[in-house]
Scaffold this motif. Structure first.
Motif, mmCIF file in Angstrom:
data_model
loop_
_atom_site.group_PDB
_atom_site.id
_atom_site.type_symbol
_atom_site.label_atom_id
_atom_site.label_comp_id
_atom_site.label_asym_id
_atom_site.label_seq_id
_atom_site.Cartn_x
_atom_site.Cartn_y
_atom_site.Cartn_z
ATOM 1 N N ASP A 294 -23.661 27.586 7.576
ATOM 2 C CA ASP A 294 -24.117 26.614 8.579
ATOM 3 C C ASP A 294 -23.909 25.184 8.070
ATOM 4 N N GLY A 295 -24.231 24.949 6.807
ATOM 5 C CA GLY A 295 -24.029 23.623 6.233
ATOM 6 C C GLY A 295 -22.562 23.250 6.151
ATOM 7 N N LEU A 296 -21.711 24.201 5.763
ATOM 8 C CA LEU A 296 -20.277 23.942 5.666
ATOM 9 C C LEU A 296 -19.681 23.628 7.033
ATOM 10 N N ALA A 297 -20.110 24.357 8.067
ATOM 11 C CA ALA A 297 -19.611 24.102 9.418
ATOM 12 C C ALA A 297 -20.037 22.719 9.902
ATOM 13 N N LEU A 298 -21.276 22.331 9.611
ATOM 14 C CA LEU A 298 -21.753 21.009 10.016
ATOM 15 C C LEU A 298 -20.974 19.908 9.286
ATOM 16 N N ALA A 299 -20.711 20.096 7.988
ATOM 17 C CA ALA A 299 -19.936 19.118 7.224
ATOM 18 C C ALA A 299 -18.509 19.027 7.745
ATOM 19 N N SER A 300 -17.927 20.167 8.153
ATOM 20 C CA SER A 300 -16.571 20.156 8.711
ATOM 21 C C SER A 300 -16.533 19.360 10.007
ATOM 22 N N GLY A 301 -17.561 19.510 10.837
ATOM 23 C CA GLY A 301 -17.628 18.740 12.069
ATOM 24 C C GLY A 301 -17.754 17.250 11.809
ATOM 25 N N ALA A 302 -18.581 16.881 10.832
ATOM 26 C CA ALA A 302 -18.709 15.464 10.475
ATOM 27 C C ALA A 302 -17.391 14.928 9.934
ATOM 28 N N GLY A 303 -16.718 15.715 9.105
ATOM 29 C CA GLY A 303 -15.416 15.311 8.581
ATOM 30 C C GLY A 303 -14.391 15.141 9.685
ATOM 31 N N ALA A 304 -14.420 16.029 10.669
ATOM 32 C CA ALA A 304 -13.496 15.919 11.800
ATOM 33 C C ALA A 304 -13.703 14.623 12.557
ATOM 34 N N ALA A 305 -14.963 14.261 12.772
ATOM 35 C CA ALA A 305 -15.262 13.007 13.477
ATOM 36 C C ALA A 305 -14.746 11.804 12.701
ATOM 37 N N VAL A 306 -14.917 11.822 11.372
ATOM 38 C CA VAL A 306 -14.424 10.725 10.533
ATOM 39 C C VAL A 306 -12.908 10.614 10.635
ATOM 40 N N LEU A 307 -12.208 11.747 10.567
ATOM 41 C CA LEU A 307 -10.737 11.731 10.612
ATOM 42 C C LEU A 307 -10.211 11.242 11.956
ATOM 43 N N LEU A 308 -10.807 11.679 13.041
ATOM 44 C CA LEU A 308 -10.342 11.251 14.362
ATOM 45 C C LEU A 308 -10.588 9.761 14.576
ATOM 46 N N ALA A 309 -11.731 9.265 14.102
ATOM 47 C CA ALA A 309 -12.005 7.830 14.202
ATOM 48 C C ALA A 309 -11.017 7.036 13.350
ATOM 49 N N THR A 310 -10.678 7.557 12.177
ATOM 50 C CA THR A 310 -9.717 6.882 11.294
ATOM 51 C C THR A 310 -8.325 6.864 11.915
ATOM 52 N N ALA A 311 -7.966 7.926 12.616
ATOM 53 C CA ALA A 311 -6.662 7.965 13.285
ATOM 54 C C ALA A 311 -6.548 6.853 14.323
ATOM 55 N N VAL A 312 -7.625 6.637 15.078
ATOM 56 C CA VAL A 312 -7.624 5.569 16.079
ATOM 57 C C VAL A 312 -7.534 4.203 15.405
ATOM 58 N N ALA A 313 -8.314 4.012 14.333
ATOM 59 C CA ALA A 313 -8.282 2.729 13.619
ATOM 60 C C ALA A 313 -6.910 2.454 13.027
ATOM 61 N N ALA A 314 -6.271 3.483 12.458
ATOM 62 C CA ALA A 314 -4.941 3.310 11.861
ATOM 63 C C ALA A 314 -3.911 2.908 12.910
ATOM 64 N N TRP A 315 -4.057 3.403 14.125
ATOM 65 C CA TRP A 315 -3.126 3.060 15.198
ATOM 66 C C TRP A 315 -3.109 1.548 15.444
ATOM 67 N N PHE A 316 -4.276 0.921 15.364
ATOM 68 C CA PHE A 316 -4.346 -0.525 15.589
ATOM 69 C C PHE A 316 -4.043 -1.326 14.319
ATOM 70 N N LEU A 317 -4.557 -0.880 13.168
ATOM 71 C CA LEU A 317 -4.363 -1.646 11.943
ATOM 72 C C LEU A 317 -2.917 -1.643 11.454
ATOM 73 N N LEU A 318 -2.182 -0.572 11.749
ATOM 74 C CA LEU A 318 -0.804 -0.454 11.258
ATOM 75 C C LEU A 318 0.209 -0.851 12.345
ATOM 76 N N ARG A 319 -0.259 -1.522 13.380
ATOM 77 C CA ARG A 319 0.646 -1.948 14.447
ATOM 78 C C ARG A 319 1.716 -2.890 13.887
ATOM 79 N N GLY A 320 2.969 -2.589 14.188
ATOM 80 C CA GLY A 320 4.074 -3.438 13.760
ATOM 81 C C GLY A 320 4.493 -3.237 12.313
ATOM 82 N N GLN A 321 3.794 -2.364 11.565
ATOM 83 C CA GLN A 321 4.140 -2.128 10.162
ATOM 84 C C GLN A 321 5.404 -1.282 10.074
ATOM 85 N N LYS A 322 6.323 -1.658 9.200
ATOM 86 C CA LYS A 322 7.566 -0.903 9.014
ATOM 87 C C LYS A 322 7.829 -0.704 7.538
ATOM 88 N N LEU A 323 8.505 0.395 7.216
ATOM 89 C CA LEU A 323 8.951 0.606 5.846
ATOM 90 C C LEU A 323 10.264 -0.125 5.629
#
Length: 505
Positions: A474-503
């Motif tokens: 139960d604890g592992l499943a709850l931590a996985s859900g919290a981790g999922a929320a962090v990753l999805l929020a980070t994906a959205v933030a990266a979309w804006f912060l890395l705008r126009g960035q090129k290698l």
């Protein structure tokens, strides 16, 4: 005559002879760190049984390495820029191998925590030195992207090799043997590296400011310790004092860097949106994943009853996905854009973690294996591209410090993730209702419950283990859900912060 010679000279500068052989040596150092990080998770149940740490001590064993390494990475990266990255790498690798012996023969939880902390000091020299050397060996941007991909792929391969080799050793030898596998890697790295690696350092580095080193170490450790204490025990005077000390030291560190003619870290780098976005993406990605990574081996062994070797094999899909993605990440980023590749990779990891919220004691391997494969692919794309962005944003003479910032984000994310998400798991777990006569230590950790069950009557032991395992899941499943929320929020933030960035091309 001049115009005829210039192209040949430029080619020679950008295509250093022996660069790929030098890369082979550098990835050995990466392998050293990756294997050590993964075998600890496998060995945790055995360490718990032998050394009998409390739940808090077990978390310290898991994250003190990350605390120390995060506090010292910037200082060590800057030291490499000053005294030579090759020299720092070889000295650090030697120390890493020798301190691994101390880890193997630790006899108490306190000694184990100390051994892990000292290993963090040695480990802080390795990763920034390898990335900085790559930045100085590979001048062609496309070759550098491939080299970074191989560097990252080796780290991922190490996460696969570590559990498999570690699992084999744990089934045939005592738990300390998993740390001794660092020794042969260290010997090869030092002997071959002395001959193949070119030395590089900043031509005009300035002095190594010990005040800044102290402020960096105190600031990071103070802040992370405060978060750990808050997550584990709630608000307290000790946590508040540690957090205040950490924030104060970091603010002083930043102000001091702005006034020094040759700072330990040029904090003005963070004005570059691409650099800052890549660093933040790394930090929150690792934070979201680390709870799963730390507790997955315990789930596979203590909940599902797999042996150490089988548990190691079960984690291979994540490494396979990361290796495959890392090797093509640079090509994809140039074709589809940096923010597309990074954001898509992070979103994939978040969705895969989300599927693990349905874990139970009998979850079949196809679901777990598929989720781990997607986690590996997403992380491989993201980490490889962000490392390339960070290295490309700085001049070569600051490569060590910039690499250290990248690794600090990674280690800080791991420490915070284990502290926060690990506390979620242990908090949920500790509340399980055991049968009458359940020892107090059974509530500290799942390993403690398994050990306690061995001294109880069969029916009582089975009832205890059932309740403990269900609570852990139960604890592992709850931590996985919290981790999922962090990753999805980070994906959205990266979309804006890395705008126009090129290698670079």
């Amino acid at each position: 005559m001049t115009s005829t010679l210039r192209p040949a000279l430029v080619t020679e500068v950008h295509k250093r002879p022996g660069r790929w052989l030098a890369l082979c040596v550098l990835v050995l150092a990466v392998l050293l760190v990756a294997v050590d990080a993964t075998v600890l998770g496998l060995a945790t149940p055995y360490i718990s049984e032998d050394l009998k740490p409390s739940g808090t001590q077990l978390l310290w064993i898991g994250d003190v390495y990350s605390f120390v390494i995060a506090g010292l990475l910037v200082s060590m990266g800057s030291l490499g820029d000053r005294i030579g990255r090759k020299k720092l790498l070889l000295v650090g690798a030697t120390a890493f191998g020798l301190i691994s012996v101390f880890n193997a023969y630790a006899t108490t939880p306190e000694l184990m925590i100390l051994a892990r902390a000292l290993l963090g000091v040695a480990g802080a020299t390795l990763m920034p030195a390898t990335l900085a050397l790559i930045r100085n060996i590979f001048h062609d941007p496309r070759e550098r992207s491939l080299a970074i991909g191989i560097w990252g792929a080796t780290a991922s391969a190490g996460t696969a090799v570590g559990p498999v080799v570690g699992g084999f050793l744990l089934e045939h030898f005592w738990w300390g043997s998993v740390f001794l596998i660092n020794l042969p890697v260290m010997v090869v790295l030092v002997l071959v590296g002395r001959r193949l690696l070119p030395e590089s350092k900043s031509p005009n580095p300035g002095p190594w400011d010990l005040v800044s080193v102290t402020l960096s170490l105190v600031g990071v450790i103070g802040l992370v310790y405060a978060v750990k204490e808050l997550a584990a025990h709630g608000p307290s005077g000790e946590a508040f004092a540690a957090g205040l000390l950490g924030v104060g030291a970091l603010l002083w560190f930043v102000r001091r860097q702005l006034t020094l003619p040759k700072p330990l870290l040029d904090v003005r780098l963070f004005r570059n949106r691409g650099f800052s976005g890549a660093v933040l993406a790394d930090l929150f990605t690792v934070l979201g994943m680390s709870g799963l990574v730390f507790f997955l081996s315990q789930y596979l062994q203590l909940v599902q009853g797999r042996g150490p070797f089988e548990a190691g094999l079960a984690e291979v899909p994540a490494a396979v996905g990361a290796v495959a993605a890392g090797l093509v990440a640079g090509r994809f980023a140039r074709r589809f854009s940096v923010r597309t590749v990074v954001s898509a990779g992070l979103a994939a990891v978040g969705l895969a973690l989300g599927t693990l919220t349905v874990l139970d004691r009998s979850t079949g391997y196809p679901l777990l294996g598929a989720a781990l494969l997607v986690v590996g692919i997403g992380a491989g794309f993201s980490f490889t591209v962000t490392a390339d962005v960070i290295l490309s944003a700085v001049p070569k003479d600051q490569a060590g410090a910039a690499s250290a910032v990248s690794e600090t984000a990674y280690e800080l994310g791991a420490a915070l993730g284990i502290a926060l998400l690990g506390s979620v798991v242990t908090g949920v777990y500790a509340g399980f209702s055991g049968p009458a006569g359940t020892p107090a230590e059974a509530h500290d950790s799942l390993g403690g419950a398994v050990e306690a069950a061995g001294s109880l009557p069969e029916h009582t032991a089975e009832t205890l283990l059932t309740a403990a395992r269900e609570s852990f899941v139960d604890g592992l499943a709850l931590a996985s859900g919290a981790g999922a929320a962090v990753l999805l929020a980070t994906a959205v933030a990266a979309w804006f912060l890395l705008r126009g960035q090129k290698l670079e091309t």
